[in-house]
Design a protein around this motif. Structure first.
Motif, PDB file in Angstrom:
ATOM      1  N   GLU A   1     -23.673 -13.689 -15.792  1.00 24.55           N
ATOM      2  CA  GLU A   1     -24.287 -13.982 -14.501  1.00 24.55           C
ATOM      3  C   GLU A   1     -23.620 -15.190 -13.862  1.00 24.55           C
ATOM      4  O   GLU A   1     -23.308 -15.188 -12.659  1.00 24.55           O
ATOM      5  CB  GLU A   1     -25.785 -14.232 -14.674  1.00 24.55           C
ATOM      6  CG  GLU A   1     -26.586 -12.968 -14.963  1.00 24.55           C
ATOM      7  CD  GLU A   1     -28.050 -13.246 -15.212  1.00 24.55           C
ATOM      8  OE1 GLU A   1     -28.844 -12.290 -15.204  1.00 24.55           O
ATOM      9  OE2 GLU A   1     -28.408 -14.432 -15.432  1.00 24.55           O
ATOM     10  N   VAL A   2     -23.392 -16.233 -14.653  1.00 27.68           N
ATOM     11  CA  VAL A   2     -22.744 -17.442 -14.140  1.00 27.68           C
ATOM     12  C   VAL A   2     -21.279 -17.163 -13.806  1.00 27.68           C
ATOM     13  O   VAL A   2     -20.788 -17.539 -12.735  1.00 27.68           O
ATOM     14  CB  VAL A   2     -22.852 -18.597 -15.160  1.00 27.68           C
ATOM     15  CG1 VAL A   2     -22.047 -19.804 -14.695  1.00 27.68           C
ATOM     16  CG2 VAL A   2     -24.308 -18.978 -15.382  1.00 27.68           C
ATOM     17  N   MET A   3     -20.575 -16.482 -14.708  1.00 23.31           N
ATOM     18  CA  MET A   3     -19.157 -16.197 -14.497  1.00 23.31           C
ATOM     19  C   MET A   3     -18.928 -15.305 -13.287  1.00 23.31           C
ATOM     20  O   MET A   3     -17.938 -15.458 -12.559  1.00 23.31           O
ATOM     21  CB  MET A   3     -18.563 -15.542 -15.750  1.00 23.31           C
ATOM     22  CG  MET A   3     -17.052 -15.332 -15.694  1.00 23.31           C
ATOM     23  SD  MET A   3     -16.396 -14.601 -17.217  1.00 23.31           S
ATOM     24  CE  MET A   3     -16.898 -12.887 -17.001  1.00 23.31           C
ATOM     25  N   SER A   4     -19.843 -14.367 -13.047  1.00 25.94           N
ATOM     26  CA  SER A   4     -19.679 -13.413 -11.956  1.00 25.94           C
ATOM     27  C   SER A   4     -20.077 -13.982 -10.596  1.00 25.94           C
ATOM     28  O   SER A   4     -19.733 -13.410  -9.560  1.00 25.94           O
ATOM     29  CB  SER A   4     -20.504 -12.143 -12.225  1.00 25.94           C
ATOM     30  OG  SER A   4     -20.084 -11.521 -13.428  1.00 25.94           O
ATOM     31  N   ASN A   5     -20.818 -15.085 -10.602  1.00 26.06           N
ATOM     32  CA  ASN A   5     -21.178 -15.777  -9.359  1.00 26.06           C
ATOM     33  C   ASN A   5     -21.790 -14.826  -8.322  1.00 26.06           C
ATOM     34  O   ASN A   5     -21.361 -14.767  -7.167  1.00 26.06           O
ATOM     35  CB  ASN A   5     -19.952 -16.483  -8.775  1.00 26.06           C
ATOM     36  CG  ASN A   5     -20.305 -17.462  -7.672  1.00 26.06           C
ATOM     37  OD1 ASN A   5     -21.403 -18.016  -7.661  1.00 26.06           O
ATOM     38  ND2 ASN A   5     -19.395 -17.677  -6.741  1.00 26.06           N
ATOM     39  N   GLY A   6     -22.799 -14.064  -8.764  1.00 21.01           N
ATOM     40  CA  GLY A   6     -23.488 -13.160  -7.857  1.00 21.01           C
ATOM     41  C   GLY A   6     -22.856 -11.789  -7.719  1.00 21.01           C
ATOM     42  O   GLY A   6     -23.345 -10.955  -6.943  1.00 21.01           O
ATOM     43  N   ASN A   7     -21.786 -11.525  -8.454  1.00 23.24           N
ATOM     44  CA  ASN A   7     -21.081 -10.240  -8.343  1.00 23.24           C
ATOM     45  C   ASN A   7     -21.165  -9.417  -9.631  1.00 23.24           C
ATOM     46  O   ASN A   7     -20.243  -8.669  -9.955  1.00 23.24           O
ATOM     47  CB  ASN A   7     -19.620 -10.481  -7.971  1.00 23.24           C
ATOM     48  CG  ASN A   7     -19.470 -11.036  -6.568  1.00 23.24           C
ATOM     49  OD1 ASN A   7     -19.928 -10.435  -5.612  1.00 23.24           O
ATOM     50  ND2 ASN A   7     -18.846 -12.198  -6.451  1.00 23.24           N
ATOM     51  N   LEU A   8     -22.279  -9.564 -10.365  1.00 22.94           N
ATOM     52  CA  LEU A   8     -22.506  -8.743 -11.559  1.00 22.94           C
ATOM     53  C   LEU A   8     -23.217  -7.470 -11.112  1.00 22.94           C
ATOM     54  O   LEU A   8     -24.405  -7.478 -10.784  1.00 22.94           O
ATOM     55  CB  LEU A   8     -23.348  -9.506 -12.580  1.00 22.94           C
ATOM     56  CG  LEU A   8     -23.573  -8.828 -13.932  1.00 22.94           C
ATOM     57  CD1 LEU A   8     -22.247  -8.536 -14.623  1.00 22.94           C
ATOM     58  CD2 LEU A   8     -24.453  -9.705 -14.835  1.00 22.94           C
ATOM     59  N   ALA A   9     -22.477  -6.375 -11.076  1.00 24.08           N
ATOM     60  CA  ALA A   9     -22.996  -5.118 -10.518  1.00 24.08           C
ATOM     61  C   ALA A   9     -23.924  -4.381 -11.469  1.00 24.08           C
ATOM     62  O   ALA A   9     -24.677  -3.503 -11.036  1.00 24.08           O
ATOM     63  CB  ALA A   9     -21.831  -4.204 -10.124  1.00 24.08           C
ATOM     64  N   GLY A  10     -23.878  -4.711 -12.758  1.00 21.61           N
ATOM     65  CA  GLY A  10     -24.748  -4.016 -13.696  1.00 21.61           C
ATOM     66  C   GLY A  10     -24.579  -4.510 -15.116  1.00 21.61           C
ATOM     67  O   GLY A  10     -23.514  -5.015 -15.484  1.00 21.61           O
ATOM     68  N   THR A  11     -25.641  -4.393 -15.906  1.00 26.77           N
ATOM     69  CA  THR A  11     -25.590  -4.705 -17.333  1.00 26.77           C
ATOM     70  C   THR A  11     -26.165  -3.522 -18.102  1.00 26.77           C
ATOM     71  O   THR A  11     -27.254  -3.042 -17.784  1.00 26.77           O
ATOM     72  CB  THR A  11     -26.394  -5.977 -17.673  1.00 26.77           C
ATOM     73  OG1 THR A  11     -27.759  -5.798 -17.297  1.00 26.77           O
ATOM     74  CG2 THR A  11     -25.830  -7.185 -16.956  1.00 26.77           C
ATOM     75  N   ILE A  12     -25.422  -3.064 -19.089  1.00 29.51           N
ATOM     76  CA  ILE A  12     -25.859  -1.959 -19.947  1.00 29.51           C
ATOM     77  C   ILE A  12     -25.871  -2.485 -21.374  1.00 29.51           C
ATOM     78  O   ILE A  12     -24.814  -2.795 -21.938  1.00 29.51           O
ATOM     79  CB  ILE A  12     -24.923  -0.748 -19.805  1.00 29.51           C
ATOM     80  CG1 ILE A  12     -24.954  -0.234 -18.358  1.00 29.51           C
ATOM     81  CG2 ILE A  12     -25.306   0.351 -20.786  1.00 29.51           C
ATOM     82  CD1 ILE A  12     -23.911   0.822 -18.057  1.00 29.51           C
TER      83      ILE A  12
END
Length: 233
Positions: free
Chosen positions: A154-165
């Motif tokens: 979440e931190v690394m993606s800076n708001g661009n985490l499209a999904g977690t599986i």
């Protein structure tokens, strides 16, 4: 749209992580995306030395001459990067961490403030920010085990985490192909994996109803634990 999948399992295409990654990427391809999978176990990626040569003497270029130079070029071209890793002590595998550490040349050295956060700006700006997807599994139930891993992305993606599986019963994944009963039990789960791939490409995120299927335990935790413990005997 280009999707770059990074498989950080030491077992590569023969591990449980690949069992999750493959149908997700099939869904991406069905939606029209161009797919490439990198198996980190097959790459030479040295440890980051923390020398910051890539920020000072040779901006954007690491002091190491290994496979990471080629992978950085692929990262710059990707629209979506899928990070697939088994859970190792509540985080990524060692080879995945090395890969993540060596991404530093993609950032600039100066610290700037964006909103209420302090960041290193990207060295290579794109019209649309790269989206990330996290896929992970572990051999014991409980989604809370992934909390540290998810926070990192979440931190690394800076708001661009499209999904977690996140699959907390990954110990059975390698047996599904040859077990008709397991195959039937996981039918809706794997269908949801393919749907998730399509959705990330077409709408940019995983639908709530698809995520609900992916998050649900296929096997009751008590039964899974009993079988997992017996497998060591």
């Amino acid at each position: 749209m280009k999707v770059l999948a990074i498989n950080g399992s030491p077992r590569g295409q023969f591990g449980n992580t690949e069992v999750l990654l493959k149908p997700f990427l099939e869904g991406c391809a069905e939606a029209g995306a161009e797919i490439e999978t990198i198996y980190l176990k097959d790459k030479e990626i040295k440890h980051c030395l923390g020398c910051f040569t890539c920020w000072t003497k040779t901006p954007g270029k690491c002091i190491h001459k290994d496979d990471m130079e080629e992978l950085l070029d692929k990262l710059k071209q990707a629209d979506i990067v899928v990070y697939a890793t088994p859970l190792y002590v509540f985080t990524v595998t060692g080879i995945m961490k090395d890969f993540m550490d060596r991404k530093i040349p993609l950032a600039k050295r100066d610290i700037i403030k964006v909103g209420d956060k302090y960041v290193h700006p990207k060295r290579y700006e794109k019209e649309h920010p790269t989206k990330n997807v996290l896929i992970s599994n572990c051999g014991f139930p409980g989604k809370y085990n992934f909390s540290g891993l998810v926070k990192t992305f979440e931190v690394m993606s800076n708001g661009n985490l499209a999904g977690t599986i996140l699959c907390g019963q990954g110990g059975v994944l390698g047996n599904i192909k040859n077990d008709d009963d397991l195959k039937k039990m996981y039918e809706s789960f794997f269908s949801a994996l393919r749907s998730a791939g399509k959705e990330v490409i077409t709408i940019g995120y995983i639908k709530e109803e698809t995520q609900a299927i992916l998050d649900k335990d296929v096997i009751a935790p008590e039964i899974y634990i009993k079988q997992a413990n017996q497998s060591w005997e």
